[in-house]
Design an enzyme around this catalytic site. Structure first.
Site, mmCIF file in Angstrom:
data_model
loop_
_atom_site.group_PDB
_atom_site.id
_atom_site.type_symbol
_atom_site.label_atom_id
_atom_site.label_comp_id
_atom_site.label_asym_id
_atom_site.label_seq_id
_atom_site.Cartn_x
_atom_site.Cartn_y
_atom_site.Cartn_z
ATOM 1 C CB THR A 24 7.126 -20.037 -6.172
ATOM 2 O OG1 THR A 24 7.991 -19.160 -6.902
ATOM 3 C CG2 THR A 24 7.689 -20.258 -4.778
ATOM 4 C CB ALA A 26 3.059 -22.813 -13.885
ATOM 5 N NE ARG A 52 8.796 -11.925 -7.686
ATOM 6 C CZ ARG A 52 9.653 -12.039 -8.697
ATOM 7 N NH1 ARG A 52 10.863 -11.498 -8.604
ATOM 8 N NH2 ARG A 52 9.326 -12.706 -9.791
ATOM 9 N NE ARG A 112 14.449 -26.079 -23.961
ATOM 10 C CZ ARG A 112 13.363 -25.335 -23.854
ATOM 11 N NH1 ARG A 112 13.050 -24.471 -24.820
ATOM 12 N NH2 ARG A 112 12.604 -25.427 -22.796
ATOM 13 C CB CYS A 141 6.025 -27.324 -23.812
ATOM 14 S SG CYS A 141 5.745 -25.638 -24.385
ATOM 15 N N GLY A 172 1.932 -22.371 -21.066
ATOM 16 C CA GLY A 172 3.229 -22.208 -21.696
ATOM 17 C C GLY A 172 3.879 -20.879 -21.402
ATOM 18 C CG HIS A 255 1.063 -26.583 -25.602
ATOM 19 N ND1 HIS A 255 0.419 -25.602 -24.901
ATOM 20 C CD2 HIS A 255 2.401 -26.279 -25.528
ATOM 21 C CE1 HIS A 255 1.304 -24.742 -24.426
ATOM 22 N NE2 HIS A 255 2.511 -25.129 -24.791
#
Length: 347
Positions: A24, A26, A52, A112, A141, A172, A255
């Site tokens: 849900t 972005a 929720r 990462r 990003c 972001g 960006h």
């Protein structure tokens, strides 16, 4: 079945059972859209989020899918799990997903910099997927967008140093930050007071240093440190000298960054143009006559990373330094699109 039909069936990719963790948010919504738009071979799609959000519905291929609460049993029968719900969720549930047999592509910072986990931008270091890892990290990003411009240059003449300044969009910081930018802009235009809740400073008609924690010794914030570490790992260049300054700007998505790139040998703008023009996933936008260069408004919604304003750095008399400007959609190449491309490459 005719021989032609049989051959076509053998060539068709096997459909996969896919789960999205953080569906849900972005990035989660963009993951759904990328799977549909790129016709990912999906047998089923399981949308997972916090309790929720459970019960909400989201569209996929003409149907409404119900969001389920994430739990330990969420990955039974899942082939591919795309995570975008934050590092703590990934640390807890990614091992559960891989143990259940899923291949995990994680969009958080959790893995990462783990030496055992490949950090991948397919156009740059897709060879890291050759061994068929079960857990793959999706980069920050800014790092993902930056290496799309840097790697084609480095493939021709070694890059020795990069100085970058970023102009980072609200996306972001997630959907809530995008909503805060819209609401604060409307309040400002109406002459009304607005108290920021998601970000620490007023966002409308303002820019400020990225809100990651600042290291008191180096003066660099967490976002800048992540970008520098991840660019080195993706490019396989641990000795690459990097310095980034990361700034939030009042743009909804996409960006931008100004990069000053120093090479081991002289490089002309024409050479850089030629190399970038051939690079997959890159689109040159560099029209000096029309003063038309990369812009977030044109990068938003685009799969390609836009590169332009390619010129000599006049402060370098040896001609080994170029300046350029880069824009990329933070939710696409900076997140969802790259994750789906990783899954496509593995499958």
């Amino acid at each position: 079945m005719s021989p032609a039909q049989s051959a076509a069936a053998q060539d068709a990719p096997r459909t996969r059972h896919v789960a999205i963790v953080g569906a849900t948010g972005a990035v989660g919504r963009e993951l759904i859209a990328c799977l549909e738009r790129r016709d990912f071979p999906t047998a089923s799609l399981r949308l997972l989020a916090s309790p929720r959000s459970a019960g909400r519905t989201l569209p996929f291929r003409g149907r409404e899918l119900t969001v389920e609460a994430l739990g330990p049993d969420s990955f039974a029968g899942v082939d591919v799990a795309l995570f975008s719900a934050g590092a703590s969720i990934s640390r807890k549930y990614a091992p559960i997903a891989t143990a259940a047999g899923a291949m995990v592509v994680d969009n958080s910072s959790a893995f990462r910099m783990d030496p055992a986990t490949p950090l991948v931008v397919p156009e740059v270091n897709g060879s890291a997927l050759a061994a068929g890892p079960r857990l793959i990290a999706n980069p920050n990003c800014v790092a993902a967008i930056a290496v799309m411009a840097l790697a084609p240059l480095n493939a021709n003449v070694q890059v020795r140093r990069v100085i970058g300044a970023t102009y980072q969009a609200a996306s972001g910081a997630g959907a809530a930050a995008m909503e805060e930018l819209e609401a604060s802009t409307a309040a400002h235009l109406a002459g009304q007071a607005f108290q920021p809740k998601v970000l620490p400073h007023p966002y409308a008609f303002n820019i400020f240093s990225h809100n990651a924690e600042v290291d008191p010794d180096s003066g660099y914030n967490g976002e800048e440190a992540k970008v520098m570490d991840e660019v080195r790992k993706i490019m396989g260049a641990q000795d690459l000298r990097l310095s980034f300054t990361c700034i939030r700007v009042p743009v909804l998505r996409a960006h931008a960054m100004a990069l000053t790139v120093e090479f081991d040998a002289p490089v002309s703008p024409d050479e850089a143009h030629a190399w970038l023009a051939e690079a997959p996933g890159v689109r040159l936008v560099d029209d000096r006559a029309a003063n038309h260069f990369p812009m977030p408004i044109e990068a938003s919604g685009a799969d390609e990373v836009l590169v332009g304003r390619i010129r000599r750095d006049l402060s370098d008399p040896e001609g080994r330094t170029l300046a350029l400007f880069v824009c990329g959609d933070q939710l696409l190449k900076g997140a969802a699109l790259n994750a789906v491309q990783i899954a496509e490459a593995l499958l």
